[in-house]
Every structure is written in C-alpha cells, then in structure tokens.
Design a protein around this motif. Structure first.
Motif, PDB file in Angstrom:
ATOM      1  N   GLY A 142       4.960  79.685  17.244  1.00  0.00           N
ATOM      2  CA  GLY A 142       3.693  79.476  16.540  1.00  0.00           C
ATOM      3  C   GLY A 142       3.899  78.763  15.222  1.00  0.00           C
ATOM      4  N   ILE A 143       2.795  78.270  14.689  1.00  0.00           N
ATOM      5  CA  ILE A 143       2.842  77.596  13.387  1.00  0.00           C
ATOM      6  C   ILE A 143       3.320  78.570  12.310  1.00  0.00           C
ATOM      7  CG2 ILE A 143       1.389  76.636  11.543  1.00  0.00           C
ATOM      8  CD1 ILE A 143      -0.259  75.235  13.677  1.00  0.00           C
ATOM      9  N   ASP A 144       2.895  79.821  12.406  1.00  0.00           N
ATOM     10  CA  ASP A 144       3.284  80.799  11.386  1.00  0.00           C
ATOM     11  C   ASP A 144       4.807  80.870  11.245  1.00  0.00           C
ATOM     12  OD1 ASP A 144       0.601  81.257  11.142  1.00  0.00           O
ATOM     13  OD2 ASP A 144       0.642  83.322  11.882  1.00  0.00           O
ATOM     14  N   ASP A 145       5.503  80.806  12.360  1.00  0.00           N
ATOM     15  CA  ASP A 145       6.968  80.817  12.362  1.00  0.00           C
ATOM     16  C   ASP A 145       7.504  79.542  11.695  1.00  0.00           C
ATOM     17  OD1 ASP A 145       9.699  81.184  13.083  1.00  0.00           O
ATOM     18  OD2 ASP A 145       9.375  80.207  15.027  1.00  0.00           O
TER      19      ASP A 145
ATOM     20  N   ASP B 182      -9.195  72.303   8.127  1.00  0.00           N
ATOM     21  CA  ASP B 182      -8.843  73.473   7.330  1.00  0.00           C
ATOM     22  C   ASP B 182      -9.450  74.748   7.895  1.00  0.00           C
ATOM     23  OD1 ASP B 182      -7.916  74.772   4.778  1.00  0.00           O
ATOM     24  OD2 ASP B 182     -10.077  75.082   4.542  1.00  0.00           O
ATOM     25  N   ASN B 183      -8.730  75.834   7.695  1.00  0.00           N
ATOM     26  CA  ASN B 183      -9.222  77.173   7.933  1.00  0.00           C
ATOM     27  C   ASN B 183      -9.145  77.889   6.581  1.00  0.00           C
ATOM     28  OD1 ASN B 183      -9.732  79.753   8.838  1.00  0.00           O
ATOM     29  ND2 ASN B 183      -7.822  79.987   9.964  1.00  0.00           N
ATOM     30  N   PRO B 184     -10.168  78.505   6.081  1.00  0.00           N
ATOM     31  CA  PRO B 184     -11.403  78.935   6.721  1.00  0.00           C
ATOM     32  C   PRO B 184     -12.611  78.003   6.567  1.00  0.00           C
ATOM     33  CG  PRO B 184     -11.269  79.976   4.578  1.00  0.00           C
ATOM     34  CD  PRO B 184     -10.033  79.113   4.730  1.00  0.00           C
TER      35      PRO B 184
ATOM     36  N   LEU C  97       1.622  69.575   6.889  1.00  0.00           N
ATOM     37  CA  LEU C  97       0.274  69.320   7.382  1.00  0.00           C
ATOM     38  C   LEU C  97       0.035  70.210   8.600  1.00  0.00           C
ATOM     39  CD1 LEU C  97      -1.745  67.260   6.293  1.00  0.00           C
ATOM     40  CD2 LEU C  97      -0.865  65.617   7.945  1.00  0.00           C
ATOM     41  N   ASP C  98      -0.822  71.204   8.410  1.00  0.00           N
ATOM     42  CA  ASP C  98      -1.083  72.193   9.457  1.00  0.00           C
ATOM     43  C   ASP C  98      -2.277  71.727  10.287  1.00  0.00           C
ATOM     44  OD1 ASP C  98      -1.978  74.382  10.939  1.00  0.00           O
ATOM     45  OD2 ASP C  98      -1.599  75.831   9.342  1.00  0.00           O
ATOM     46  N   GLU C  99      -2.000  71.285  11.501  1.00  0.00           N
ATOM     47  CA  GLU C  99      -3.042  70.738  12.368  1.00  0.00           C
ATOM     48  C   GLU C  99      -3.366  71.687  13.529  1.00  0.00           C
ATOM     49  OE1 GLU C  99      -2.246  66.034  11.373  1.00  0.00           O
ATOM     50  OE2 GLU C  99      -1.230  66.867  13.126  1.00  0.00           O
ATOM     51  N   ALA C 100      -3.475  72.980  13.199  1.00  0.00           N
ATOM     52  CA  ALA C 100      -3.730  74.006  14.220  1.00  0.00           C
ATOM     53  C   ALA C 100      -4.976  73.701  15.062  1.00  0.00           C
ATOM     54  CB  ALA C 100      -3.879  75.377  13.560  1.00  0.00           C
ATOM     55  N   TYR C 101      -5.963  73.020  14.441  1.00  0.00           N
ATOM     56  CA  TYR C 101      -7.232  72.760  15.142  1.00  0.00           C
ATOM     57  C   TYR C 101      -7.373  71.302  15.569  1.00  0.00           C
ATOM     58  CZ  TYR C 101      -8.193  77.344  13.290  1.00  0.00           C
ATOM     59  OH  TYR C 101      -8.109  78.682  13.001  1.00  0.00           O
ATOM     60  N   ALA C 102      -6.273  70.575  15.601  1.00  0.00           N
ATOM     61  CA  ALA C 102      -6.321  69.132  15.859  1.00  0.00           C
ATOM     62  C   ALA C 102      -7.128  68.780  17.100  1.00  0.00           C
ATOM     63  CB  ALA C 102      -4.912  68.592  15.992  1.00  0.00           C
TER      64      ALA C 102
ATOM     65  N   ARG D 166       1.558  71.834  14.924  1.00  0.00           N
ATOM     66  CA  ARG D 166       0.444  72.090  15.845  1.00  0.00           C
ATOM     67  C   ARG D 166       0.769  73.310  16.695  1.00  0.00           C
ATOM     68  NH1 ARG D 166      -2.254  66.300  17.711  1.00  0.00           N
ATOM     69  NH2 ARG D 166      -2.604  65.565  15.584  1.00  0.00           N
ATOM     70  N   THR D 167      -0.217  73.775  17.448  1.00  0.00           N
ATOM     71  CA  THR D 167      -0.027  75.055  18.142  1.00  0.00           C
ATOM     72  C   THR D 167      -0.715  75.099  19.499  1.00  0.00           C
ATOM     73  OG1 THR D 167      -0.336  77.453  17.922  1.00  0.00           O
ATOM     74  CG2 THR D 167      -2.057  76.072  16.972  1.00  0.00           C
ATOM     75  N   PHE D 168      -0.247  75.994  20.343  1.00  0.00           N
ATOM     76  CA  PHE D 168      -0.919  76.291  21.610  1.00  0.00           C
ATOM     77  C   PHE D 168      -1.863  77.497  21.462  1.00  0.00           C
ATOM     78  CE2 PHE D 168       2.590  73.653  22.810  1.00  0.00           C
ATOM     79  CZ  PHE D 168       2.053  72.853  23.814  1.00  0.00           C
ATOM     80  N   SER D 169      -2.010  77.987  20.232  1.00  0.00           N
ATOM     81  CA  SER D 169      -2.796  79.213  20.007  1.00  0.00           C
ATOM     82  C   SER D 169      -4.298  79.005  20.048  1.00  0.00           C
ATOM     83  CB  SER D 169      -2.453  79.823  18.644  1.00  0.00           C
ATOM     84  OG  SER D 169      -1.135  80.276  18.617  1.00  0.00           O
ATOM     85  N   LYS D 170      -4.785  77.810  19.709  1.00  0.00           N
ATOM     86  CA  LYS D 170      -6.219  77.657  19.530  1.00  0.00           C
ATOM     87  C   LYS D 170      -6.844  76.971  20.757  1.00  0.00           C
ATOM     88  CE  LYS D 170      -5.803  79.878  15.748  1.00  0.00           C
ATOM     89  NZ  LYS D 170      -5.371  79.459  14.438  1.00  0.00           N
ATOM     90  N   ALA D 171      -6.865  75.655  20.814  1.00  0.00           N
ATOM     91  CA  ALA D 171      -7.533  74.994  21.940  1.00  0.00           C
ATOM     92  C   ALA D 171      -6.902  75.382  23.289  1.00  0.00           C
ATOM     93  CB  ALA D 171      -7.500  73.483  21.765  1.00  0.00           C
TER      94      ALA D 171
ATOM     95  N   ALA E 161       0.964  84.205  23.311  1.00  0.00           N
ATOM     96  CA  ALA E 161       2.266  83.747  23.827  1.00  0.00           C
ATOM     97  C   ALA E 161       3.185  83.298  22.691  1.00  0.00           C
ATOM     98  CB  ALA E 161       2.067  82.603  24.830  1.00  0.00           C
ATOM     99  N   ARG E 162       2.607  82.885  21.563  1.00  0.00           N
ATOM    100  CA  ARG E 162       3.335  82.457  20.369  1.00  0.00           C
ATOM    101  C   ARG E 162       4.161  81.195  20.621  1.00  0.00           C
ATOM    102  NH1 ARG E 162       0.799  82.967  17.536  1.00  0.00           N
ATOM    103  NH2 ARG E 162       2.139  82.992  15.718  1.00  0.00           N
ATOM    104  N   VAL E 163       3.524  80.063  20.599  1.00  0.00           N
ATOM    105  CA  VAL E 163       4.279  78.810  20.694  1.00  0.00           C
ATOM    106  C   VAL E 163       3.545  77.683  19.960  1.00  0.00           C
ATOM    107  CG1 VAL E 163       3.417  78.394  23.069  1.00  0.00           C
ATOM    108  CG2 VAL E 163       5.431  77.157  22.257  1.00  0.00           C
TER     109      VAL E 163
HETATM  110  C1  LIG Z   1      -4.594  80.091  13.597  1.00  0.00           C
HETATM  111  C2  LIG Z   1      -3.889  79.290  12.574  1.00  0.00           C
HETATM  112  C3  LIG Z   1      -2.495  79.227  12.547  1.00  0.00           C
HETATM  113  C4  LIG Z   1      -1.642  80.113  13.416  1.00  0.00           C
HETATM  114  O1  LIG Z   1      -1.021  79.406  14.376  1.00  0.00           O
HETATM  115  P1  LIG Z   1       0.057  80.093  15.316  1.00  0.00           P
HETATM  116  O2  LIG Z   1       0.611  78.947  16.043  1.00  0.00           O
HETATM  117  O3  LIG Z   1      -0.669  81.064  16.187  1.00  0.00           O
HETATM  118  O4  LIG Z   1       1.063  80.772  14.441  1.00  0.00           O
HETATM  119  C5  LIG Z   1      -1.897  78.372  11.648  1.00  0.00           C
HETATM  120  N1  LIG Z   1      -2.622  77.651  10.794  1.00  0.00           N
HETATM  121  C6  LIG Z   1      -3.960  77.707  10.762  1.00  0.00           C
HETATM  122  C7  LIG Z   1      -4.700  76.859   9.786  1.00  0.00           C
HETATM  123  C8  LIG Z   1      -4.628  78.548  11.634  1.00  0.00           C
HETATM  124  O5  LIG Z   1      -5.951  78.684  11.548  1.00  0.00           O
END
Ligand SMILES: *Cc1c(COP(=O)(O)O)cnc(C)c1O
Length: 364
Positions: free
Chosen positions: A92-95, A166-168, A193-198, A219-224, A230-232
C-alpha cells in the motif's frame, strides 16, 4: 512495576490512533452492522477476475510472495511506459510513504505538506523523528502550490508531500501546477506525489510519467481497484530511489495473493472503468443531495464528496448523529475544511440509504 521506555523520540509522541477504524466504532456503539462510507473503500469490490485469481491461489499462501514482485512491476511498467527498475511495489501507499520518510526525512530533518491533508504522512514523519511544517489549504480547499514552493525554498525539506487528487478535500492540482511544483522543488528535496485516487480523475490532468530524481509518484490498488484489504501499491521513481528503498523495505512485505490479485485486476480494465463510471454517478447524486439540503460541496476528483455544514461544531454533530444511526463517515479536521463532512460514494442502494439518514439528521 518498572516501565519499559521506548526511545526518547518515541516516548515524546503522545499516544494516538490516526484512524479510528469502523470496527472500533461498531464495538463502541454496539452496532452489529454499519453503513460503511467513511474510509473511501470501494463499494464495488475487486474485479471478479481478481477474486477468482486470488481464490485459485489461496492454497499456495504457504509460499512467500516474490520479493521482487517482478510480474506485477513488469505489467505496470508496460502500462506506464517506464522501466521495471523504475517501479517498486509496497504493501500500500502507506507502506511506501513510511519508506520515503525513513529514507529522506529522518531524525532532525523537515518535511513539508498541507495542514489537514491525508494524516498518515504526518504520522510517519513524527514516528521517524522528523519535523513537520505545513502550509494551509486555499480557502476553496485546493492545495496552495505557490505557498508550498515558497516554503520549500526556505526550508529545504527532505520531502514535500502532496496528495493529488487530495484527501480529504477531493480537489486536484492542474497538470501545470504539478509541473511547476516539480520544477521548483529544491535539488535535495523529494516531491512525494500521492496519486491514490488517480483512476477517478481525467487521465489528461496528470503529467506523463516523468522519471526525475526528485519525484516519486505513488499509486494503489486500494481505491478504484477495490483491494484495500489486500494491501498493495506502487511507486514510480528513479532506479536509484528504488535501490534506496531496497535497503530498508520488508522483503516479504507484499503478500503473495495481493500480487496475484493486482495482476488480475490490471487485466480487467472494463471492470475498473465501470467502477469509475458508477463513482461519477454517485458523486453527482451526492452533489444533488447537498443542493437539496441547501449545502455546498467541493467538486471532487475522487470517490468521496465533502459537504459543507458551516462549522466544525455542526459537522462534528452530524458525524455523531449519523454514527448513532449506524452510518460511518469522517470529516476533515483542519480549517478551512473542518466545517465539512466527507462521505464515500457507495453503491446505489447505499447512497439512497445515506441520503435518508442525512435528511433525517437535524443540525442544531
Ligand atoms: C486511501 C489513501 C491512501 C492509502 O493507500 P494504501 O495503498 O491503502 O496504503 C494513501 N493516500 C491517500 C491520499 C489516501 O486517501
């Protein structure tokens, strides 16, 4: 009884939980189920192909995953038009964010971000002994790129962190703004550059995959892709930065099934496109719901929408009342967004259910 003390730096951090999970709220409130619209998880789940691929491979969970996550990197590289050694997979991005902070901020140095943005970044900075400096959002909830550029020049931070979208807030910087930000980022600063919602934003609003020593896109597999549990996730950056992370990352930190699920999810573009389309419809419904209640929203490039309740006190009251009704949402904590609530786009039935609850909540 003796107290076993952690390092002085860790002892200095007040006890905290950056996220109160919905499970905790359910236990506390005695809710057997809740309407789960607070963590921007996908209401639509992973692609059925990803589920099938992971289910088939479950018996082989006795094996570690490939520590290089090679196949997944190869597939991502082909899609993004970059090289395999420019991609790093994390849980995940958090990691990945934690690794970036550990590598580039560290004890005594500074990180720069926006006050009130995605809190895990600040959590890592504090945990690794760095100092956090912030600029405020602009009044409309967008990231103040000019202020970041100016402060970065003064502070020469180890990292500038921007979530885009951006979140939130749900807002997004323009492609030109991000290009300028990168151009003006000091030579020894990493732009994270956190593109979690790209996937929810128009593709043309992103710069092309620029490989620059000062840039790391995550980027992440967590959102879309609906695979938060699964954390990736992955980082795109220079081979040198990937090598740097290789010195400190957990070699078997990415679970084997997550690698398999992510690969299968990438092979199902139609499913992802369907999710993105449904999220778009959901955002429109939330805008209309807010309008019908006489409330403003912030145009969102993500799978959630912020609705204005005028003050932090009102917004908090709405959160509490909704939770009492078994509806889990969250809210931004910092001004100018602290008077808003933030609600994730659910399925169509979840959205109607949410609308009923929100209409029933009477602001004091
Ligand atoms: C949800 C979110 C994350 C978390 O991503 P993971 O891949 O699940 O760790 C990271 N950044 C932002 C901006 C988010 O909203």
């Amino acid at each position: 009884m003796t107290i076993l003390r952690a390092t002085p730096a860790i002892e200095a951090i007040p006890p905290m939980t950056p996220f109160i999970g919905p499970e905790q709220l359910m236990r506390e409130g005695g809710h057997p189920h809740i309407l789960r619209l607070g963590a921007n998880e996908s209401a639509f789940g992973p692609s059925p192909r990803a589920i099938a691929a992971m289910a088939t491979e479950l018996p082989r969970l006795s094996w570690y995953g490939d520590p290089e996550s090679y196949e997944l990197r190869e597939t991502l590289a082909a899609r993004l038009g970059c090289k395999v050694d420019e991609i790093l997979i994390g849980s995940g991005i958090d990691d990945l964010m934690g690794l970036a902070v550990r590598a580039f901020v560290g004890p005594g140095s500074i990180a720069l971000t926006t006050r009130g943005t995605y809190p895990t970044f600040a959590y890592h900075v504090t945990g690794y002994g760095g100092g956090l400096e912030t600029v405020d959002y602009r009044p409309d909830g967008t990231i103040d790129v000019d202020a970041l550029i100016e402060r970065a020049a003064e502070l020469q931070p180890g990292i500038v962190y921007v979530a885009n979208p951006d979140n939130p807030s749900g807002t997004m910087c323009t492609r030109g703004q991000i290009e300028t930000l990168l151009e003006k980022t000091p030579p020894q600063t990493l732009l994270l550059l956190d593109e979690a919602y790209a996937e929810f934003a128009p593709p043309h609003s992103f710069m092309s995959t620029t490989i620059d020593a000062r840039l790391m896109r995550v980027r992440t597999f967590s959102k879309a892709y609906g695979m938060a549990g699964a954390r990736v996730g992955y980082a795109v950056t220079t081979p040198r930065n990937v090598e740097t992370f290789g010195k400190i990352r957990l070699q078997y930190g990415v679970n084997r099934n997550a690698q398999i699920g992510a690969l299968a999810a990438l092979a199902d573009d139609a499913y992802a496109a369907g999710v993105v389309g449904e999220v778009e419809r959901g955002r429109e419904e939330y805008y209309a719901l807010a309008r019908s209640l006489g409330r403003k929203t912030i145009p969102s490039f993500t799978n959630f929408v912020c609705i204005d309740y005028g003050s932090a006190q009102e917004a908090n009251a709405v959160i509490v009342d909704l939770m009492a009704r078994g509806v889990f949402i969250r809210k931004p904590f910092a001004p100018p967004l602290d008077g808003y609530i933030r609600v994730t786009v659910g399925t169509a039935p979840e959205r109607s259910e949410f609308a009923e609850h929100l209409r029933a909540v009477r602001p004091r």
